[in-house]
Write a protein that holds these residues in place. Structure first.
Motif, mmCIF file in Angstrom:
data_model
loop_
_atom_site.group_PDB
_atom_site.id
_atom_site.type_symbol
_atom_site.label_atom_id
_atom_site.label_comp_id
_atom_site.label_asym_id
_atom_site.label_seq_id
_atom_site.Cartn_x
_atom_site.Cartn_y
_atom_site.Cartn_z
ATOM 1 N N GLY A 21 7.583 6.567 -14.865
ATOM 2 C CA GLY A 21 7.380 5.126 -14.816
ATOM 3 C C GLY A 21 8.185 4.443 -13.721
ATOM 4 O O GLY A 21 8.196 3.231 -13.624
ATOM 5 N N SER A 22 8.851 5.214 -12.896
ATOM 6 C CA SER A 22 9.639 4.649 -11.802
ATOM 7 C C SER A 22 8.717 3.951 -10.811
ATOM 8 O O SER A 22 7.595 4.393 -10.563
ATOM 9 N N SER A 23 9.192 2.869 -10.219
ATOM 10 C CA SER A 23 8.377 2.158 -9.229
ATOM 11 C C SER A 23 8.108 3.044 -8.024
ATOM 12 O O SER A 23 7.107 2.871 -7.340
ATOM 13 N N ALA A 24 8.976 4.011 -7.755
ATOM 14 C CA ALA A 24 8.774 4.906 -6.620
ATOM 15 C C ALA A 24 7.507 5.743 -6.801
ATOM 16 O O ALA A 24 6.893 6.157 -5.823
ATOM 17 N N VAL A 28 2.382 2.934 -2.837
ATOM 18 C CA VAL A 28 1.475 3.587 -1.907
ATOM 19 C C VAL A 28 1.524 2.793 -0.616
ATOM 20 O O VAL A 28 1.360 1.571 -0.628
ATOM 21 N N ILE A 29 1.762 3.472 0.466
ATOM 22 C CA ILE A 29 1.809 2.797 1.761
ATOM 23 C C ILE A 29 0.576 3.215 2.543
ATOM 24 O O ILE A 29 0.385 4.386 2.844
ATOM 25 N N ASP A 30 -0.261 2.245 2.842
ATOM 26 C CA ASP A 30 -1.491 2.494 3.586
ATOM 27 C C ASP A 30 -1.373 1.774 4.921
ATOM 28 O O ASP A 30 -1.340 0.549 4.972
#
Length: 54
Positions: A21-24, A28-30
């Motif tokens: 559940g970590s935000s990491a 997603v980097i697009d």
């Protein structure tokens, strides 16, 4: 000097991976949008090129 017990424990924690559940895990980097904008900017004339001769 060997690593401390705290350092070894932190290394083990990092090896286990991110917490559930970590935000990491959700990031997603697009870069396709950035690339499209960069391509358009390469073809935009500079202000000096836009000046019309008078």
């Amino acid at each position: 000097m060997p690593p401390s017990a705290a350092a070894l424990a932190e290394a083990e924690r990092l090896r286990e991976g991110p917490a559930a559940g970590s935000s990491a895990e959700r990031v997603v980097i697009d870069l396709t949008h950035y690339a499209a904008v960069a391509d358009r900017l390469r073809s935009v004339p500079s202000p000096k090129q836009e000046e019309s001769p008078e």
